[in-house]
Design a protein around this motif. Structure first.
Motif, short mmCIF file in Angstrom:
data_model
loop_
_atom_site.label_atom_id
_atom_site.label_comp_id
_atom_site.label_asym_id
_atom_site.label_seq_id
_atom_site.Cartn_x
_atom_site.Cartn_y
_atom_site.Cartn_z
N GLY A 56 8.42 8.74 -0.99
CA GLY A 56 7.23 7.90 -1.06
C GLY A 56 7.44 6.72 -0.12
O GLY A 56 8.55 6.24 0.03
N LEU A 57 6.36 6.27 0.54
CA LEU A 57 6.50 5.18 1.52
C LEU A 57 5.48 4.11 1.20
O LEU A 57 4.53 4.33 0.45
CB LEU A 57 6.24 5.71 2.93
CG LEU A 57 7.09 6.91 3.37
CD1 LEU A 57 6.56 7.45 4.70
CD2 LEU A 57 8.54 6.52 3.52
N PRO A 69 -1.24 -4.09 11.13
CA PRO A 69 -1.64 -3.32 12.32
C PRO A 69 -1.48 -1.81 12.08
O PRO A 69 -2.30 -1.02 12.55
CB PRO A 69 -0.69 -3.82 13.41
CG PRO A 69 -0.37 -5.23 12.99
CD PRO A 69 -0.28 -5.17 11.48
N ALA A 70 -0.45 -1.42 11.34
CA ALA A 70 -0.27 0.01 11.03
C ALA A 70 -1.45 0.51 10.20
O ALA A 70 -1.98 1.59 10.43
CB ALA A 70 1.04 0.22 10.28
N LYS A 71 -1.88 -0.33 9.25
CA LYS A 71 -3.03 0.06 8.43
C LYS A 71 -4.28 0.21 9.28
O LYS A 71 -5.08 1.12 9.09
CB LYS A 71 -3.31 -1.00 7.37
CG LYS A 71 -2.56 -0.75 6.08
CD LYS A 71 -3.16 -1.58 4.96
CE LYS A 71 -4.50 -1.04 4.50
NZ LYS A 71 -5.23 -1.99 3.65
N TRP A 72 -4.46 -0.72 10.23
CA TRP A 72 -5.62 -0.62 11.13
C TRP A 72 -5.56 0.67 11.93
O TRP A 72 -6.58 1.33 12.16
CB TRP A 72 -5.67 -1.81 12.09
CG TRP A 72 -5.97 -3.10 11.42
CD1 TRP A 72 -6.66 -3.29 10.24
CD2 TRP A 72 -5.61 -4.40 11.87
NE1 TRP A 72 -6.73 -4.62 9.95
CE2 TRP A 72 -6.09 -5.33 10.92
CE3 TRP A 72 -4.93 -4.89 12.98
CZ2 TRP A 72 -5.92 -6.71 11.06
CZ3 TRP A 72 -4.75 -6.26 13.13
CH2 TRP A 72 -5.24 -7.15 12.18
N TYR A 73 -4.37 1.04 12.37
CA TYR A 73 -4.24 2.29 13.12
C TYR A 73 -4.74 3.48 12.29
O TYR A 73 -5.52 4.29 12.78
CB TYR A 73 -2.78 2.51 13.56
CG TYR A 73 -2.50 3.95 13.94
CD1 TYR A 73 -3.12 4.53 15.05
CD2 TYR A 73 -1.66 4.75 13.17
CE1 TYR A 73 -2.89 5.85 15.40
CE2 TYR A 73 -1.43 6.08 13.51
CZ TYR A 73 -2.04 6.62 14.62
OH TYR A 73 -1.82 7.94 14.95
N TYR A 89 0.85 -1.19 0.00
CA TYR A 89 0.00 0.00 0.00
C TYR A 89 0.88 1.23 0.00
O TYR A 89 1.79 1.32 0.82
CB TYR A 89 -0.86 0.06 1.26
CG TYR A 89 -1.57 -1.23 1.55
CD1 TYR A 89 -2.79 -1.52 0.95
CD2 TYR A 89 -1.00 -2.17 2.42
CE1 TYR A 89 -3.43 -2.72 1.21
CE2 TYR A 89 -1.64 -3.37 2.67
CZ TYR A 89 -2.85 -3.64 2.07
OH TYR A 89 -3.48 -4.82 2.34
N PRO A 90 0.63 2.17 -0.91
CA PRO A 90 1.37 3.43 -0.80
C PRO A 90 0.98 4.07 0.51
O PRO A 90 -0.20 4.08 0.87
CB PRO A 90 0.89 4.25 -2.01
CG PRO A 90 -0.38 3.63 -2.43
CD PRO A 90 -0.40 2.20 -1.95
#
Ligand code: FES
Ligand SMILES: [Fe+2]
Length: 378
Positions: free
Chosen positions: A333-334, A343-347, A14-15
């Motif tokens: 870009g990350l 978990p980062a995406k859920w955050y 995911y970008p």
């Protein structure tokens, strides 16, 4: 997994640059730790920064309660911390206005004459402030929403607390400044893949100890839980608990806005911690850890040893984030990659849901609709 290794499913990428919000997308209307509360004593005033707001804190002599006000006189803006605190009231250095520090109410304006009627409705901006686990917790309302009146403070959510499972326990605090946006600090809290690289040590784990893991997660109010499981067999601290000969079980919760709770239980022995990453000034945050335990209670030096290793651990994260901040200066870009970064995406999804709920006045929609199993190597 190396590129030529047997191919299975293609991990989703995911970008991430657009996920990392600017400092303006902060979560308000919640409690944040401003500083350690033990240093608030006598007539001393201390200053702290929270979400870009300068604060002045102190402790009232009469009832021992702590207070936090915006460090700015409502008359002409000089920091109130430049003035005086006599144990019950704060006097501004410039024109001597006197404030009751818990409510912020102005009690005296020396320039008024006996002909003047006293203006009752002058307040310095005082924040709800409570002591817990050795911190001064400050409730930060959304800017522009007005001060939180004394009568309204009872209804606020409780101050976060490390769960404790016995009356007798020890505890220790750790803190470190992070030169990064709060989001980077928070996703660092729940990032399983950095462990073997950043926290390499004989007593913890090495990159050769990497192995495949499967963990179960479930939604909880305002966050998610890594369901109770037996901790990584390859880390020495967990092995140490083996001396008790009881099954070890650990649970990790993430709760908005910034809290990671970890609980380890082994029979009636336990270790629990609360780690928070708090935005201070734009582009800076602070990590605070409070750990409490009754494992090895009464064994000499355990607190000293725990602090030594804990410090090293936090320092490794801090150094890495200082280095990361160097790279982030140039707005690269990350990306996030499944499953380790899920978990980062859920955050980010939780944060967006909470901000949207606050804006619309509707109840928050949890972005997870049920338990999820994640697999990664670490
Ligand atoms: S600036 Fe504080 S009393 Fe005037
Ligand atoms: Fe770490």
């Amino acid at each position: 997994m190396a590129p030529d290794a047997a191919a299975g499913r293609e991990p989703a990428l995911y970008p991430a640059s657009d996920l990392l919000g600017p400092d303006t997308s902060l979560i308000y209307n919640d409690w944040y730790p401003a500083m350690r509360s033990g240093s608030l004593k006598g007539r001393k005033m201390a200053t702290a920064m929270l979400l870009g707001i300068p604060l002045v804190l102190g402790r009232k002599k009469e009832d021992g309660r702590i207070f936090a006000m915006r460090d700015s006189c409502p008359h002409r803006g000089i920091p109130l911390s430049c003035g005086w605190f006599d144990g019950s009231a704060v006097t501004c250095k410039y024109h001597g206005w006197v404030f009751e520090p818990e409510s912020g109410q102005c009690m005296e304006i020396p320039s008024l004459t006996s002909q003047d009627s006293y203006p009752r409705r002058i307040y310095a901006n005082a924040f709800p402030c409570q002591e817990g686990d050795g911190y001064a917790w400050v409730y930060v309302p959304r800017p522009g929403s007005g001060r939180v009146r004394m009568e309204a403070r009872e209804a606020l959510p409780p101050v976060p607390e490390v769960p404790k499972f016995s009356a007798r326990h020890r505890g220790a605090h750790l803190t470190a400044e992070l030169p990064c946006n709060v989001d980077h600090g928070i996703i660092g809290l729940m990032d399983p893949a950095h462990g073997p690289f950043v926290h390499q040590a004989w007593w913890w784990r090495s990159r050769h100890s990497i192995h495949e893991k499967e963990k179960h997660f479930e939604p909880i109010a305002q966050g998610f839980r890594m369901s109770a499981h037996t901790p990584s067999a390859n880390s020495a601290p967990y092995k140490l608990l083996g001396v008790y000969g009881e099954p070890i079980e650990t649970t990790i919760d993430f709760v908005l806005p910034n809290r990671r709770y970890e609980t380890l239980r082994c029979g009636n022995k336990w270790f629990a911690s609360l780690t928070t990453v708090t935005p201070t000034t734009p582009g800076h945050s602070r990590i605070d850890v409070y750990a409490a335990w009754n494992v090895f209670y009464g064994v000499p030096f355990v607190t000293a040893v725990a602090k030594f290793f804990g410090k090293r651990f936090v320092r490794q994260d801090q150094i890495t984030m200082v280095q990361q901040a160097e790279g982030l200066k140039f707005n690269p870009g990350l990306m996030l990659i499944d499953d380790a970064d899920r978990p980062a995406k859920w955050y980010f999804a939780l944060k967006r849901a909470r901000l949207e709920a606050e804006e619309s006045g509707r109840t928050m929609q949890h972005p997870m609709d049920g338990p999820v199993t994640l697999r990664w190597r670490s």
